[in-house]
Design a protein around this motif. Structure first.
Motif, PDB file in Angstrom:
ATOM      1  N   LEU A 182       0.865  -1.186   0.000  1.00 20.61           N
ATOM      2  CA  LEU A 182       0.000   0.000   0.000  1.00 20.61           C
ATOM      3  C   LEU A 182       0.890   1.221   0.000  1.00 20.61           C
ATOM      4  CD1 LEU A 182      -2.948  -0.476   2.538  1.00 20.61           C
ATOM      5  CD2 LEU A 182      -2.984  -0.672   0.046  1.00 20.61           C
ATOM      6  N   LEU A 183       0.686   2.076  -0.999  1.00 16.19           N
ATOM      7  CA  LEU A 183       1.547   3.227  -1.214  1.00 16.19           C
ATOM      8  C   LEU A 183       0.682   4.484  -1.148  1.00 16.19           C
ATOM      9  CD1 LEU A 183       4.525   3.256  -2.302  1.00 16.19           C
ATOM     10  CD2 LEU A 183       3.549   3.415  -4.592  1.00 16.19           C
ATOM     11  N   GLY A 184       1.224   5.542  -0.552  1.00 16.52           N
ATOM     12  CA  GLY A 184       0.461   6.793  -0.548  1.00 16.52           C
ATOM     13  C   GLY A 184       1.033   7.756   0.464  1.00 16.52           C
ATOM     14  N   PRO A 185       0.632   9.030   0.378  1.00 15.77           N
ATOM     15  CA  PRO A 185       1.164  10.026   1.310  1.00 15.77           C
ATOM     16  C   PRO A 185       0.671   9.775   2.738  1.00 15.77           C
ATOM     17  CG  PRO A 185      -0.601  10.973  -0.018  1.00 15.77           C
ATOM     18  CD  PRO A 185      -0.333   9.607  -0.570  1.00 15.77           C
ATOM     19  N   PRO A 186       1.285  10.456   3.713  1.00 16.93           N
ATOM     20  CA  PRO A 186       0.755  10.386   5.073  1.00 16.93           C
ATOM     21  C   PRO A 186      -0.705  10.838   5.046  1.00 16.93           C
ATOM     22  CG  PRO A 186       2.355  12.201   4.857  1.00 16.93           C
ATOM     23  CD  PRO A 186       2.437  11.381   3.608  1.00 16.93           C
ATOM     24  N   GLY A 187      -1.562  10.210   5.824  1.00 18.68           N
ATOM     25  CA  GLY A 187      -2.959  10.631   5.866  1.00 18.68           C
ATOM     26  C   GLY A 187      -3.776  10.144   4.692  1.00 18.68           C
ATOM     27  N   SER A 188      -3.229   9.232   3.878  1.00 21.68           N
ATOM     28  CA  SER A 188      -3.988   8.758   2.714  1.00 21.68           C
ATOM     29  C   SER A 188      -4.937   7.629   3.091  1.00 21.68           C
ATOM     30  CB  SER A 188      -3.034   8.298   1.602  1.00 21.68           C
ATOM     31  OG  SER A 188      -2.176   7.286   2.074  1.00 21.68           O
ATOM     32  N   GLY A 189      -4.849   7.161   4.343  1.00 19.35           N
ATOM     33  CA  GLY A 189      -5.751   6.098   4.781  1.00 19.35           C
ATOM     34  C   GLY A 189      -5.149   4.708   4.642  1.00 19.35           C
ATOM     35  N   LYS A 190      -3.830   4.619   4.448  1.00 20.11           N
ATOM     36  CA  LYS A 190      -3.178   3.316   4.298  1.00 20.11           C
ATOM     37  C   LYS A 190      -3.439   2.418   5.508  1.00 20.11           C
ATOM     38  CE  LYS A 190       1.119   4.700   3.928  1.00 20.11           C
ATOM     39  NZ  LYS A 190       0.988   6.162   3.989  1.00 20.11           N
ATOM     40  N   GLY A 191      -3.268   2.990   6.706  1.00 21.55           N
ATOM     41  CA  GLY A 191      -3.427   2.196   7.933  1.00 21.55           C
ATOM     42  C   GLY A 191      -4.840   1.668   8.077  1.00 21.55           C
ATOM     43  N   THR A 192      -5.816   2.551   7.867  1.00 18.73           N
ATOM     44  CA  THR A 192      -7.232   2.172   7.974  1.00 18.73           C
ATOM     45  C   THR A 192      -7.574   1.084   6.971  1.00 18.73           C
ATOM     46  OG1 THR A 192      -7.678   4.484   8.485  1.00 18.73           O
ATOM     47  CG2 THR A 192      -9.584   3.127   7.902  1.00 18.73           C
ATOM     48  N   GLN A 193      -7.120   1.274   5.740  1.00 18.71           N
ATOM     49  CA  GLN A 193      -7.442   0.299   4.693  1.00 18.71           C
ATOM     50  C   GLN A 193      -6.722  -1.027   4.940  1.00 18.71           C
ATOM     51  OE1 GLN A 193      -9.806   0.579   2.566  1.00 18.71           O
ATOM     52  NE2 GLN A 193     -10.298   2.737   2.814  1.00 18.71           N
ATOM     53  N   ALA A 194      -5.490  -0.954   5.456  1.00 17.37           N
ATOM     54  CA  ALA A 194      -4.742  -2.186   5.740  1.00 17.37           C
ATOM     55  C   ALA A 194      -5.492  -3.016   6.785  1.00 17.37           C
ATOM     56  CB  ALA A 194      -3.333  -1.850   6.227  1.00 17.37           C
ATOM     57  N   GLU A 195      -6.022  -2.346   7.807  1.00 17.70           N
ATOM     58  CA  GLU A 195      -6.765  -3.070   8.847  1.00 17.70           C
ATOM     59  C   GLU A 195      -8.007  -3.730   8.269  1.00 17.70           C
ATOM     60  OE1 GLU A 195      -7.579  -0.513  12.203  1.00 17.70           O
ATOM     61  OE2 GLU A 195      -5.420  -0.175  12.483  1.00 17.70           O
ATOM     62  N   ARG A 196      -8.685  -3.021   7.368  1.00 17.39           N
ATOM     63  CA  ARG A 196      -9.890  -3.592   6.770  1.00 17.39           C
ATOM     64  C   ARG A 196      -9.562  -4.829   5.946  1.00 17.39           C
ATOM     65  NH1 ARG A 196     -14.441   0.553   5.288  1.00 17.39           N
ATOM     66  NH2 ARG A 196     -15.171  -1.365   4.338  1.00 17.39           N
ATOM     67  N   LEU A 197      -8.496  -4.729   5.147  1.00 14.90           N
ATOM     68  CA  LEU A 197      -8.144  -5.864   4.293  1.00 14.90           C
ATOM     69  C   LEU A 197      -7.699  -7.052   5.137  1.00 14.90           C
ATOM     70  CD1 LEU A 197      -6.312  -3.819   1.582  1.00 14.90           C
ATOM     71  CD2 LEU A 197      -8.426  -5.084   1.250  1.00 14.90           C
ATOM     72  N   ARG A 198      -7.036  -6.746   6.240  1.00 13.40           N
ATOM     73  CA  ARG A 198      -6.630  -7.818   7.151  1.00 13.40           C
ATOM     74  C   ARG A 198      -7.877  -8.554   7.656  1.00 13.40           C
ATOM     75  NH1 ARG A 198      -4.589  -5.338  12.300  1.00 13.40           N
ATOM     76  NH2 ARG A 198      -6.837  -5.159  12.569  1.00 13.40           N
ATOM     77  N   ASP A 199      -8.879  -7.777   8.073  1.00 14.98           N
ATOM     78  CA  ASP A 199     -10.079  -8.387   8.638  1.00 14.98           C
ATOM     79  C   ASP A 199     -10.954  -9.047   7.575  1.00 14.98           C
ATOM     80  OD1 ASP A 199      -9.141  -7.404  10.988  1.00 14.98           O
ATOM     81  OD2 ASP A 199     -10.515  -5.688  11.065  1.00 14.98           O
ATOM     82  N   GLU A 200     -11.060  -8.384   6.393  1.00 12.03           N
ATOM     83  CA  GLU A 200     -12.016  -8.859   5.396  1.00 12.03           C
ATOM     84  C   GLU A 200     -11.431  -9.922   4.477  1.00 12.03           C
ATOM     85  OE1 GLU A 200     -13.343  -5.194   3.558  1.00 12.03           O
ATOM     86  OE2 GLU A 200     -13.958  -4.400   5.512  1.00 12.03           O
ATOM     87  N   LEU A 201     -10.114  -9.865   4.232  1.00  9.40           N
ATOM     88  CA  LEU A 201      -9.509 -10.799   3.268  1.00  9.40           C
ATOM     89  C   LEU A 201      -8.458 -11.703   3.903  1.00  9.40           C
ATOM     90  CD1 LEU A 201      -8.991  -8.430   0.177  1.00  9.40           C
ATOM     91  CD2 LEU A 201     -10.951  -9.896   0.647  1.00  9.40           C
ATOM     92  N   SER A 202      -8.318 -11.597   5.242  1.00 10.53           N
ATOM     93  CA  SER A 202      -7.371 -12.447   5.977  1.00 10.53           C
ATOM     94  C   SER A 202      -5.923 -12.301   5.511  1.00 10.53           C
ATOM     95  CB  SER A 202      -7.781 -13.920   5.894  1.00 10.53           C
ATOM     96  OG  SER A 202      -9.061 -14.079   6.405  1.00 10.53           O
ATOM     97  N   PHE A 203      -5.540 -11.080   5.205  1.00 14.50           N
ATOM     98  CA  PHE A 203      -4.131 -10.807   4.953  1.00 14.50           C
ATOM     99  C   PHE A 203      -3.410 -10.635   6.294  1.00 14.50           C
ATOM    100  CE2 PHE A 203      -5.340  -9.794   0.672  1.00 14.50           C
ATOM    101  CZ  PHE A 203      -4.172  -9.763  -0.078  1.00 14.50           C
ATOM    102  N   ALA A 204      -2.140 -11.013   6.348  1.00 15.28           N
ATOM    103  CA  ALA A 204      -1.301 -10.576   7.458  1.00 15.28           C
ATOM    104  C   ALA A 204      -0.804  -9.184   7.085  1.00 15.28           C
ATOM    105  CB  ALA A 204      -0.117 -11.511   7.626  1.00 15.28           C
ATOM    106  N   THR A 205      -0.944  -8.214   7.980  1.00 18.82           N
ATOM    107  CA  THR A 205      -0.481  -6.868   7.647  1.00 18.82           C
ATOM    108  C   THR A 205       0.808  -6.578   8.395  1.00 18.82           C
ATOM    109  OG1 THR A 205      -1.850  -5.915   9.366  1.00 18.82           O
ATOM    110  CG2 THR A 205      -2.758  -5.917   7.149  1.00 18.82           C
ATOM    111  N   LEU A 206       1.679  -5.880   7.698  1.00 15.47           N
ATOM    112  CA  LEU A 206       2.942  -5.478   8.304  1.00 15.47           C
ATOM    113  C   LEU A 206       3.035  -3.968   8.130  1.00 15.47           C
ATOM    114  CD1 LEU A 206       5.546  -6.436   9.570  1.00 15.47           C
ATOM    115  CD2 LEU A 206       6.440  -6.875   7.283  1.00 15.47           C
ATOM    116  N   SER A 207       2.855  -3.237   9.229  1.00 13.64           N
ATOM    117  CA  SER A 207       2.949  -1.782   9.191  1.00 13.64           C
ATOM    118  C   SER A 207       4.266  -1.367   9.827  1.00 13.64           C
ATOM    119  CB  SER A 207       1.775  -1.155   9.951  1.00 13.64           C
ATOM    120  OG  SER A 207       2.113   0.156  10.371  1.00 13.64           O
TER     121      SER A 207
END
Ligand code: AMP
Length: 185
Positions: free
Chosen positions: A7-32
């Motif tokens: 996930l690429l984007g500027p600070p405040g682009s929502g990367k963290g929020t979207q990463a959490e959603r994909l983790r929950d909805e698609l069972s990805f392991a997220t590495l922040s």
């Protein structure tokens, strides 16, 4: 092969929020890497102490400090779909990521660029109320400068190798999540 998505984007682009959603909805392991570094600081580790000096100023932690840490973390995720939030942030990190994945017999499957203009970034971060010490207005401006200088070149980098998926990051979080799911499907 299991998906590996950046996930690429500027600070405040929502990367963290979207990463959490994909983790929950698609069972990805997220590495922040931001979360990882904040945890290292809170724990007072050597990594945390060294990284903290850069983080408070809104600068990037040096590549040699972060590349090894991510390599170790990826080695633990064999066989799992992985979503990287906030890594890579430089071309050097992107090259190192490609090598680390290759060593594990995997490769990057998509780089999702969440596109948000600077004025929206500044508005959003001031609206979220400066909970983080690096959310002070002058530090946000520095993080944006660093983003444009060091990280934005990755858009062209991933465009060249055909992995870039561009998503409009302004608007409703549910709609953006749906766009990201389509982009990596
Ligand atoms: P983030 O939570 O992703 O906004 O990251 C917060 C801070 O952690 C950044 O401003 C950098 O100082 C540091 N950081 C996070 N990820 C990286 C990275 N991949 N390379 C260098 N520094 C990073």
């Amino acid at each position: 092969m299991e998906p590996t998505v950046v996930l690429l984007g500027p600070p405040g682009s929502g990367k963290g929020t979207q990463a959490e959603r994909l983790r929950d909805e698609l069972s990805f392991a997220t590495l922040s890497t931001g979360d990882l570094l904040r945890a290292a600081r809170a724990a007072g580790t050597e990594l945390g102490l060294r990284a903290g000096e850069f983080m408070v100023r809104g600068e990037l932690v040096p590549d040699d400090l972060i590349i090894g840490v991510v390599g170790e973390a990826i080695a633990l995720l064999d066989g799992t779909p992985v979503l990287l939030d906030g890594y890579p942030r430089t071309v050097t990190q992107a090259d190192a990521l490609a090598r680390a994945l290759e060593e594990r017999g995997r490769e990057l499957t998509a780089a999702v660029f969440i596109d948000v203009p600077d004025d929206v970034v500044v508005e959003r971060i001031s609206a979220r109320g400066q909970g983080r010490e690096d959310d002070r207005p002058e530090t946000v401006r520095e993080r944006l400068r660093v983003y444009h200088r060091a990280t934005e070149p990755l858009v062209a980098y991933y465009e060249e190798n055909g992995l870039l998926r561009r998503v409009d990051g302004v608007g409703d979080a549910d709609a953006i999540a749906a766009e990201i799911r389509d982009a990596i499907a």
